[in-house]
Write an enzyme that holds these catalytic residues in place. Sequence first.
Site, PDB file in Angstrom:
ATOM      1  N   GLY A  46       3.453  -1.464   4.613  1.00 50.38           N
ATOM      2  CA  GLY A  46       2.342  -2.365   4.903  1.00 50.38           C
ATOM      3  C   GLY A  46       1.035  -1.765   5.369  1.00 50.38           C
ATOM      4  O   GLY A  46       0.012  -2.472   5.400  1.00 50.38           O
ATOM      5  N   GLU A  79       8.823   2.120   5.040  1.00 49.35           N
ATOM      6  CA  GLU A  79       8.680   2.126   3.579  1.00 49.35           C
ATOM      7  C   GLU A  79       7.218   1.990   3.170  1.00 49.35           C
ATOM      8  O   GLU A  79       6.836   0.989   2.565  1.00 49.35           O
ATOM      9  CB  GLU A  79       9.437   0.943   2.979  1.00 49.35           C
ATOM     10  CG  GLU A  79      10.900   0.847   3.351  1.00 49.35           C
ATOM     11  CD  GLU A  79      11.499  -0.509   2.983  1.00 49.35           C
ATOM     12  OE1 GLU A  79      12.671  -0.530   2.611  1.00 49.35           O
ATOM     13  OE2 GLU A  79      10.798  -1.542   3.073  1.00 49.35           O
ATOM     14  N   PRO A  80       6.387   2.972   3.459  1.00 47.80           N
ATOM     15  CA  PRO A  80       4.980   2.844   3.068  1.00 47.80           C
ATOM     16  C   PRO A  80       4.804   3.078   1.571  1.00 47.80           C
ATOM     17  O   PRO A  80       5.430   3.974   1.005  1.00 47.80           O
ATOM     18  CB  PRO A  80       4.301   3.957   3.875  1.00 47.80           C
ATOM     19  CG  PRO A  80       5.364   4.985   4.081  1.00 47.80           C
ATOM     20  CD  PRO A  80       6.682   4.248   4.124  1.00 47.80           C
ATOM     21  N   GLY A  81       4.011   2.257   0.939  1.00 49.00           N
ATOM     22  CA  GLY A  81       3.748   2.425  -0.494  1.00 49.00           C
ATOM     23  C   GLY A  81       2.265   2.647  -0.725  1.00 49.00           C
ATOM     24  O   GLY A  81       1.812   3.750  -1.017  1.00 49.00           O
ATOM     25  N   ARG A  82       1.492   1.566  -0.525  1.00 47.31           N
ATOM     26  CA  ARG A  82       0.057   1.606  -0.787  1.00 47.31           C
ATOM     27  C   ARG A  82      -0.635   2.778  -0.079  1.00 47.31           C
ATOM     28  O   ARG A  82      -1.434   3.498  -0.680  1.00 47.31           O
ATOM     29  CB  ARG A  82      -0.571   0.291  -0.314  1.00 47.31           C
ATOM     30  CG  ARG A  82      -2.030   0.142  -0.679  1.00 47.31           C
ATOM     31  CD  ARG A  82      -2.661  -1.053   0.068  1.00 47.31           C
ATOM     32  NE  ARG A  82      -1.874  -2.238   0.062  1.00 47.31           N
ATOM     33  CZ  ARG A  82      -1.965  -3.230  -0.846  1.00 47.31           C
ATOM     34  NH1 ARG A  82      -2.858  -3.154  -1.806  1.00 47.31           N
ATOM     35  NH2 ARG A  82      -1.178  -4.286  -0.781  1.00 47.31           N
ATOM     36  N   CYS A 103      -9.427 -11.088 -23.368  1.00 47.84           N
ATOM     37  CA  CYS A 103      -9.880 -12.414 -23.775  1.00 47.84           C
ATOM     38  C   CYS A 103      -9.580 -13.408 -22.676  1.00 47.84           C
ATOM     39  O   CYS A 103      -8.667 -14.231 -22.792  1.00 47.84           O
ATOM     40  CB  CYS A 103      -9.187 -12.817 -25.062  1.00 47.84           C
ATOM     41  SG  CYS A 103      -9.440 -11.600 -26.324  1.00 47.84           S
TER      42      CYS A 103
HETATM   43  N1  LLP Z   1       8.917  -2.561   1.570  1.00 50.35           N
HETATM   44  C1  LLP Z   1       9.097  -3.759   1.004  1.00 50.35           C
HETATM   45  C2  LLP Z   1      10.373  -4.473   1.190  1.00 50.35           C
HETATM   46  C3  LLP Z   1       8.070  -4.343   0.256  1.00 50.35           C
HETATM   47  O1  LLP Z   1       8.237  -5.531  -0.305  1.00 50.35           O
HETATM   48  C4  LLP Z   1       6.846  -3.643   0.095  1.00 50.35           C
HETATM   49  C5  LLP Z   1       5.757  -4.202  -0.680  1.00 50.35           C
HETATM   50  C6  LLP Z   1       6.721  -2.373   0.689  1.00 50.35           C
HETATM   51  C7  LLP Z   1       7.779  -1.878   1.435  1.00 50.35           C
HETATM   52  C8  LLP Z   1       5.478  -1.539   0.559  1.00 50.35           C
HETATM   53  O2  LLP Z   1       4.369  -2.128   1.155  1.00 50.35           O
HETATM   54  P1  LLP Z   1       2.973  -1.319   1.215  1.00 50.35           P
HETATM   55  O3  LLP Z   1       3.158  -0.144   2.142  1.00 50.35           O
HETATM   56  O4  LLP Z   1       2.658  -0.868  -0.162  1.00 50.35           O
HETATM   57  O5  LLP Z   1       2.012  -2.314   1.728  1.00 50.35           O
HETATM   58  N2  LLP Z   1       1.023  -6.096  -5.396  1.00 50.35           N
HETATM   59  C9  LLP Z   1       0.407  -6.260  -4.109  1.00 50.35           C
HETATM   60  C10 LLP Z   1       1.251  -5.656  -3.009  1.00 50.35           C
HETATM   61  C11 LLP Z   1       2.641  -6.227  -2.957  1.00 50.35           C
HETATM   62  C12 LLP Z   1       3.498  -5.569  -1.926  1.00 50.35           C
HETATM   63  C13 LLP Z   1       4.910  -5.933  -2.143  1.00 50.35           C
HETATM   64  N3  LLP Z   1       5.818  -5.327  -1.260  1.00 50.35           N
HETATM   65  C14 LLP Z   1      -0.989  -5.679  -4.127  1.00 50.35           C
HETATM   66  O6  LLP Z   1      -1.398  -5.145  -5.158  1.00 50.35           O
HETATM   67  O7  LLP Z   1      -1.720  -5.766  -3.141  1.00 50.35           O
END
Ligand code: LLP
Length: 442
Positions: free
Chosen positions: A252, A294-297, A365
């Site tokens: 997050g 669980e960092p992604g973004r 489109c």
């Molecule tokens: N863990 C779980 C269980 C999740 O559902 C998510 C993201 C993460 C970790 C990673 O979160 P982050 O660190 O990336 O914030 N498509 C959307 C974001 C959807 C996030 C879904 N879950 C966007 O483009 O903003």
Amino acid sequence: MKTANQDIRPVTTKINNNGNIEIGGCDLIELANKYGTPLYVFDEETIRSITKSYKDAFKSYPHMKMMFASKAFITKAICKIMEQEGFGLDLCSGGEIYTAKSAGFDMSKTLFNGNNKSYDELNFAIEAGVGTISVDNFFELALLNDIAKSNNKKVEILLRITPGIECHTHEYIQTGHLDSKFGFDLTQLDEAIELIKEEYTNLKLIGLHAHIGSQIFEKKVYFDEVEVIFKEIKRIEDKFGIKLTTVNLGGGLGIKYTEKDAPISVYEIAETIIESININSKKYGIAEPTVFIEPGRSVVGTSGVTLYTAGSSKQVPNGRKYQAVDGGMSDNARPSLYQAEYTVEIANKPNLPADKKVTIAGKHCESGDILAKDIMLPEIEEGDIVCFYTTGAYGYSMSSNYNRALKAAAVLVNNGKSDIIINRQTYEQLCEADTIPDRLIR
Ligand code: LLP
């Protein structure tokens, strides 16, 4: 200390002697010429700078496990980088499991999340040796137990809960509030635990999981999240005599898309989490658990930019100027889906004053296919290379073939070298899965 998620541009960004923007020692115009556009460019140094920040920031808590949320961007090369950086992987589909496995990733360092994992996906996860499965609901508990039993395995699981914490982010990416499709409501937890204890003997409950949302700028929600989970762990121990050893706090952490965003640093989030762990482990008498994040973004977002070539334009009489580029909602769904905003520059004109208002339109489109509305840029001419920053997360991973657009290529840049990590899709690949039933062939 500042971390890479707090900047809009990758850490290696500069203006080079050709007067162009350069990332990872590579001139963006040369990259566009060599690989074509639209092109995703990923800066390896920025990714590694963030992973190192995470490791450094959490080093005072030795039971920490960093699991990169692959949904943000997963390819085989990214799996290799995560492996080298000592990160595990949070996977959320059969496709992500397959990617990690085919990259040779140590599957014991992965976990599997999702609110509707299929029989095939759960079976594949068990066969592939996924380390932990976060179970989301009652249906999945029963299904997973059956699969584990027929594979003669005892599977380590977490239970995903909705902790009832609201964070201030876009409604579509909030997940921790009570009215959410994800996880067990806290009032359903005891029933799930009874079932695991009494009936689902092929499941071993090791901990709890929550994820409160994405693109979060606040610290307090993480402090509260730890508290809610620790309190539950204590309650479960008292009521069921089960000692849970693992806590998964989800991802997050936000990044900076435009000057309006002020994300906190990796150090700030780590400090908050560790402080809350220390306070709440004392308060609830819990021995220091293993803690997953669980960092992604925040891991890949800032490292990636997208390059487009400027094409046609339209000046609406007495209205907007639209400048079209050769990509759009197929390579970046975020503006049309979440009204997401980006910082944009012209890679071959970084020094010219940004004094013209323009709207960057995609080529699809669809009127809503607008990538950036009413932004200030230098005068754009056909052939200019338009650079969108912070597209590394949820760009490629949410891309589509809308209008049968080909999926764009991605390159990894580092120290003046560029390597393809995803080849541009071809027309042949696009039609590969199509078949024509005999009765339609005369
Ligand atoms: N863990 C779980 C269980 C999740 O559902 C998510 C993201 C993460 C970790 C990673 O979160 P982050 O660190 O990336 O914030 N498509 C959307 C974001 C959807 C996030 C879904 N879950 C966007 O483009 O903003």
